[in-house]
Design a protein around this motif. Structure first.
Motif, PDB file in Angstrom:
ATOM      1  N   ALA A  94      63.745  -6.070   4.085  1.00  0.00           N
ATOM      2  CA  ALA A  94      64.014  -7.269   3.285  1.00  0.00           C
ATOM      3  C   ALA A  94      62.750  -7.806   2.623  1.00  0.00           C
ATOM      4  O   ALA A  94      62.787  -8.269   1.481  1.00  0.00           O
ATOM      5  CB  ALA A  94      64.653  -8.342   4.165  1.00  0.00           C
ATOM      6  N   LYS A  98      62.181  -8.303  -1.349  1.00  0.00           N
ATOM      7  CA  LYS A  98      61.824  -9.622  -1.875  1.00  0.00           C
ATOM      8  C   LYS A  98      60.591  -9.526  -2.764  1.00  0.00           C
ATOM      9  O   LYS A  98      60.524 -10.153  -3.830  1.00  0.00           O
ATOM     10  CB  LYS A  98      61.570 -10.581  -0.715  1.00  0.00           C
ATOM     11  CG  LYS A  98      61.288 -12.018  -1.145  1.00  0.00           C
ATOM     12  CD  LYS A  98      61.094 -12.923   0.067  1.00  0.00           C
ATOM     13  CE  LYS A  98      60.801 -14.356  -0.372  1.00  0.00           C
ATOM     14  NZ  LYS A  98      60.615 -15.253   0.809  1.00  0.00           N
ATOM     15  N   ARG A 126      70.606  -2.965  -3.744  1.00  0.00           N
ATOM     16  CA  ARG A 126      69.249  -3.195  -3.253  1.00  0.00           C
ATOM     17  C   ARG A 126      68.200  -2.815  -4.291  1.00  0.00           C
ATOM     18  O   ARG A 126      67.050  -3.252  -4.204  1.00  0.00           O
ATOM     19  CB  ARG A 126      69.024  -2.384  -1.970  1.00  0.00           C
ATOM     20  CG  ARG A 126      69.958  -2.765  -0.837  1.00  0.00           C
ATOM     21  CD  ARG A 126      69.837  -1.819   0.336  1.00  0.00           C
ATOM     22  NE  ARG A 126      68.529  -1.943   0.981  1.00  0.00           N
ATOM     23  CZ  ARG A 126      67.643  -0.952   1.074  1.00  0.00           C
ATOM     24  NH1 ARG A 126      67.916   0.214   0.518  1.00  0.00           N
ATOM     25  NH2 ARG A 126      66.492  -1.134   1.696  1.00  0.00           N
TER      26      ARG A 126
END
Length: 399
Positions: A94, A98, A126
């Motif tokens: 993650a 980000k 993603r």
């Protein structure tokens, strides 16, 4: 910052029409100790950030694992000209995703290398921050990957990697793909040879002879004004960002006065290289410009200004037979170039030959840059900075 021990090399990115629309920058494997992979990436990013601040066009592709990126480096780069190369492993969690989204929001491009079709389809959500996908030329699913990139929403720019020759390039171009052409500068290229130079080339040679003979500026201006296209190109050239002039030049006479005869000869040489009517390659022209400017900048540390300017001529002339489609001797026979220039072109010997060989070595990954630079007592930093400066100059010049 780790010590600068490795030399930079570049791989040009060609679109289907043979325009150099960008470059991949990386290290040659010639360093004594370039540190860990992350340290090497950090060093490369810092070098690029310091060296390309003034670039106005083109894309620069640089490897960038998340661990290597820093706020300081990002602040020094132009987002619109920088594409970070990632691998599937760089987008594994993650935090990585980000960071990728943050980079994209700031305007940076993001390219993914090493992904197969199954991975791309399974992770579409993603991978929404990606702008490019890099595919090896011999990938078994090349056509399918190109189709996926084109039809994906938003679409991805597909870039074929490791193109080895013109035949493979033409195959990729037929599919509408751009590609990184390794060893572009030495790859044999089949073009229809010219028996003699055309009318425009002959006119340019006439002007070059006048400049060499230190002709009256009024006579040079008269020849320039007789060809509207030549006058327009001269004004476009001198008013481009590569010169950085604060005033706009409006007339050929003013341009010649501002340039002086040595830079005018250089401009005429650049124009001469573009006169092949059927086989002209914009990418090879760009490579010739970089090689010429690179050689000139390398020579500025130990040669006089005039000798360094001769190195630009040497670098350009080393490409001229491939650009014009005629033996270089046919052009040399019509100009009175210094013997040292011809010696460098014939055998890479003399005052200029080793510098030309060094500039050529930085055009591919396995060039002997370290040995050639050492023989000339040139530091790694000097060579790398000259290399980037030459690339920026060529990107900013308008012909």
């Amino acid at each position: 910052m780790i010590p600068e021990t490795s030399h930079l090399f570049r791989v040009p990115l060609l679109d289907p029409k043979q325009h150099a629309i960008g470059y991949k920058l990386a290290w040659q494997p010639d360093g004594e100790d370039s540190g860990t992979p992350v340290e090497a990436e950090i060093h490369l990013q810092a070098l690029v950030a310091a060296g390309v601040r003034d670039i106005t066009s083109g894309l620069l592709f640089v490897d960038a694992s998340p661990a290597a990126l820093s706020a300081e480096t990002l602040a020094g780069l132009l987002p619109e000209t920088t594409v970070w190369i990632l691998t599937p492993g760089d987008l594994a969690n993650a935090d990585d995703l980000k960071l990728a989204a943050s980079l994209r929001e700031r305007g940076f491009g993001l390219a993914l290398r090493g992904a197969n079709l199954v991975f791309l389809k399974a992770n579409e959500g993603r991978l929404s921050s990606l702008t490019h996908v890099l595919i090896d030329f011999d990938h078994p699913d090349l056509v399918a990957l190109l189709g996926y990139a084109r039809l994906r929403s938003p679409s991805l720019s597909a870039v074929v990697e490791k193109i080895p020759d013109w035949q493979v390039f033409e195959s990729c171009a037929a599919l509408g793909a751009s590609g990184f052409f390794e060893k572009l500068c030495v790859a044999p290229r089949a073009i229809k040879p010219q028996e003699q130079l055309g009318p425009q080339a002959q006119q340019i040679l006439q002007l070059m002879q006048m400049v060499q003979g230190d002709a009256d500026i009024r006579h040079v201006e008269k020849v320039l004004k007789s060809d509207v296209t030549l006058s327009y190109k001269l004004l476009r050239y001198i008013n481009s960002a590569g010169f950085g002039l604060e005033v706009r030049i409006e007339s050929p006479r003013h341009a010649v006065s501002m340039l002086g005869y040595a830079p005018l000869f250089r401009w005429l040489l650049l124009l001469l290289a573009r006169t092949h009517t059927t086989g002209f390659s914009p990418a090879l022209m760009q490579a010739a410009m970089i090689r010429g400017r690179f050689a000139e900048l390398l020579g500025q540390g130990f040669l006089s200004r005039r000798e360094a300017e001769n190195l630009f001529v040497v670098g350009m002339f080393s490409f001229l037979d491939r650009l014009l489609g005629i033996p270089i001797q046919k052009v040399l026979s019509q100009l009175m170039l210094p013997e040292s220039v011809e010696q460098a072109l014939r055998s890479r010997d003399g005052v200029y030959g080793p510098v030309l060989a060094l500039a050529e070595a930085c055009e591919w990954e396995d060039g002997r840059t370290a040995d050639l630079a050492k023989a000339l007592s040139m530091t790694v930093s000097h060579v790398n900075q000259a290399h980037l400066s030459a690339l920026v100059w060529a990107q900013n010049i308008k012909l």
